[in-house]
Write a protein that holds these residues in place. Structure first.
Motif, short mmCIF file in Angstrom:
data_model
loop_
_atom_site.label_atom_id
_atom_site.label_comp_id
_atom_site.label_asym_id
_atom_site.label_seq_id
_atom_site.Cartn_x
_atom_site.Cartn_y
_atom_site.Cartn_z
N LEU A 109 0.82 -1.21 0.00
CA LEU A 109 0.00 0.00 0.00
C LEU A 109 0.85 1.27 0.00
O LEU A 109 0.48 2.26 -0.62
CB LEU A 109 -0.95 0.00 1.20
CG LEU A 109 -2.05 -1.05 1.19
CD1 LEU A 109 -2.90 -0.95 2.44
CD2 LEU A 109 -2.92 -0.88 -0.05
N VAL A 110 1.99 1.23 0.67
CA VAL A 110 2.87 2.40 0.69
C VAL A 110 3.42 2.66 -0.71
O VAL A 110 3.46 3.81 -1.17
CB VAL A 110 4.01 2.21 1.72
CG1 VAL A 110 5.00 3.35 1.66
CG2 VAL A 110 3.44 2.07 3.12
N ASN A 111 3.79 1.60 -1.43
CA ASN A 111 4.29 1.77 -2.79
C ASN A 111 3.18 2.24 -3.74
O ASN A 111 3.44 3.05 -4.64
CB ASN A 111 4.88 0.46 -3.31
CG ASN A 111 6.14 0.09 -2.57
OD1 ASN A 111 6.82 0.95 -2.03
ND2 ASN A 111 6.45 -1.19 -2.53
N VAL A 112 1.96 1.75 -3.54
CA VAL A 112 0.84 2.20 -4.36
C VAL A 112 0.60 3.69 -4.13
O VAL A 112 0.39 4.45 -5.09
CB VAL A 112 -0.44 1.37 -4.06
CG1 VAL A 112 -1.67 2.00 -4.69
CG2 VAL A 112 -0.27 -0.05 -4.54
N ALA A 113 0.64 4.12 -2.88
CA ALA A 113 0.44 5.54 -2.57
C ALA A 113 1.54 6.40 -3.20
O ALA A 113 1.26 7.46 -3.78
CB ALA A 113 0.41 5.75 -1.06
N GLU A 114 2.78 5.94 -3.11
CA GLU A 114 3.90 6.69 -3.70
C GLU A 114 3.73 6.80 -5.22
O GLU A 114 3.90 7.89 -5.79
CB GLU A 114 5.22 6.01 -3.37
CG GLU A 114 6.43 6.70 -3.95
CD GLU A 114 7.73 5.99 -3.65
OE1 GLU A 114 8.78 6.51 -4.06
OE2 GLU A 114 7.71 4.91 -3.02
N ASN A 115 3.39 5.70 -5.87
CA ASN A 115 3.23 5.71 -7.32
C ASN A 115 2.05 6.57 -7.75
O ASN A 115 2.09 7.21 -8.80
CB ASN A 115 3.10 4.30 -7.86
CG ASN A 115 4.40 3.54 -7.78
OD1 ASN A 115 5.47 4.13 -7.91
ND2 ASN A 115 4.33 2.25 -7.54
N ALA A 149 9.57 19.13 -8.83
CA ALA A 149 9.95 19.05 -7.41
C ALA A 149 9.31 17.84 -6.74
O ALA A 149 9.96 17.14 -5.95
CB ALA A 149 9.53 20.33 -6.68
N THR A 150 8.06 17.57 -7.06
CA THR A 150 7.38 16.40 -6.50
C THR A 150 8.07 15.12 -6.95
O THR A 150 8.28 14.21 -6.15
CB THR A 150 5.90 16.38 -6.92
OG1 THR A 150 5.28 17.58 -6.47
CG2 THR A 150 5.16 15.19 -6.35
N LEU A 151 8.42 15.05 -8.23
CA LEU A 151 9.08 13.85 -8.75
C LEU A 151 10.45 13.62 -8.13
O LEU A 151 10.91 12.49 -8.04
CB LEU A 151 9.20 13.94 -10.28
CG LEU A 151 7.89 13.86 -11.05
CD1 LEU A 151 8.14 14.14 -12.52
CD2 LEU A 151 7.24 12.51 -10.87
N ILE A 152 11.10 14.69 -7.71
CA ILE A 152 12.42 14.55 -7.10
C ILE A 152 12.32 14.22 -5.61
O ILE A 152 13.01 13.32 -5.12
CB ILE A 152 13.26 15.83 -7.31
CG1 ILE A 152 13.60 15.97 -8.80
CG2 ILE A 152 14.51 15.83 -6.46
CD1 ILE A 152 14.21 17.31 -9.17
N PHE A 153 11.47 14.94 -4.88
CA PHE A 153 11.47 14.84 -3.42
C PHE A 153 10.60 13.72 -2.85
O PHE A 153 10.91 13.20 -1.78
CB PHE A 153 11.09 16.17 -2.78
CG PHE A 153 12.13 17.22 -2.98
CD1 PHE A 153 13.40 17.07 -2.43
CD2 PHE A 153 11.88 18.35 -3.74
CE1 PHE A 153 14.38 18.01 -2.61
CE2 PHE A 153 12.86 19.31 -3.94
CZ PHE A 153 14.11 19.14 -3.38
N VAL A 154 9.51 13.33 -3.52
CA VAL A 154 8.62 12.31 -2.96
C VAL A 154 9.32 10.96 -2.78
O VAL A 154 9.16 10.33 -1.73
CB VAL A 154 7.32 12.19 -3.80
CG1 VAL A 154 6.58 10.91 -3.51
CG2 VAL A 154 6.43 13.38 -3.52
N VAL A 212 -2.52 -7.97 0.83
CA VAL A 212 -2.04 -6.59 0.85
C VAL A 212 -1.08 -6.42 2.02
O VAL A 212 -1.26 -7.02 3.07
CB VAL A 212 -3.24 -5.63 1.00
CG1 VAL A 212 -2.78 -4.19 1.12
CG2 VAL A 212 -4.20 -5.79 -0.15
N LYS A 213 -0.06 -5.63 1.80
CA LYS A 213 0.87 -5.32 2.90
C LYS A 213 1.11 -3.83 2.91
O LYS A 213 0.76 -3.12 1.98
CB LYS A 213 2.17 -6.09 2.76
CG LYS A 213 2.99 -5.70 1.54
CD LYS A 213 4.28 -6.47 1.47
CE LYS A 213 5.09 -5.95 0.29
NZ LYS A 213 6.39 -6.55 0.20
N LEU A 214 1.70 -3.36 3.99
CA LEU A 214 2.03 -1.93 4.07
C LEU A 214 3.35 -1.65 3.42
O LEU A 214 4.15 -2.41 3.13
CB LEU A 214 2.08 -1.46 5.51
CG LEU A 214 0.75 -1.39 6.23
CD1 LEU A 214 0.95 -0.85 7.63
CD2 LEU A 214 -0.23 -0.52 5.49
#
Length: 145
Positions: free
Chosen positions: A20-26, A111-116, A143-145
């Protein structure tokens, strides 16, 4: 002297999980890209014109005339200009809209693409122990975190 054969590595039969963390980041990164190029969020870009109606009051989707959705890009590529207002065509079409959106939103998107990714990497490192504890409680292969 003969060479020793390398042992074959076994593939893991463990079921793959969705993080889920990777899904949120993507999603955040994808939304930054669509905001920079098309002037709208990833969700609006993907759904407006196909799964739901265009934003209210918009002549060209996603809230204003400079924003584009995927359905509008496909219709434009197919040569269907019935969905375009004469005002929008007078502004220069898809190329002019992308150029305008890059000028208006490109810096923030970059900036978002660099810092996130750095931010998510740091948060994952700081929260690794709680994340691992939650993942152990979840059934494997889901699902995992």
């Amino acid at each position: 002297m003969a060479r020793k054969a390398k042992p074959k590595t076994r593939r893991s039969r463990k079921a793959k999980s969705i993080g889920l963390v990777n899904v949120a980041e993507n999603y955040i990164l994808g939304s930054a890209i669509t905001q920079g190029l098309f002037g709208t969020t990833l969700y609006n870009f993907a759904t407006e014109g196909w799964l739901r109606d265009k934003s209210p009051g918009a002549t060209m989707g996603a809230g204003n005339s400079w924003a584009l959705s995927a359905s509008e890009l496909v219709q434009s590529a197919m040569g269907d200009s019935s969905h375009m207002s004469s005002q929008w065509r007078g502004m220069g079409g898809v190329g002019a809209a992308v150029k305008h959106n890059l000028k208006a939103n490109g810096g923030r998107a970059l900036a978002t693409l660099i810092f996130v990714p750095f931010l998510f990497k740091g948060v994952k490192k700081l929260a690794s122990r709680p994340i691992n504890m939650v993942n152990k409680m979840l059934p494997g292969g889901t699902v995992k975190l």
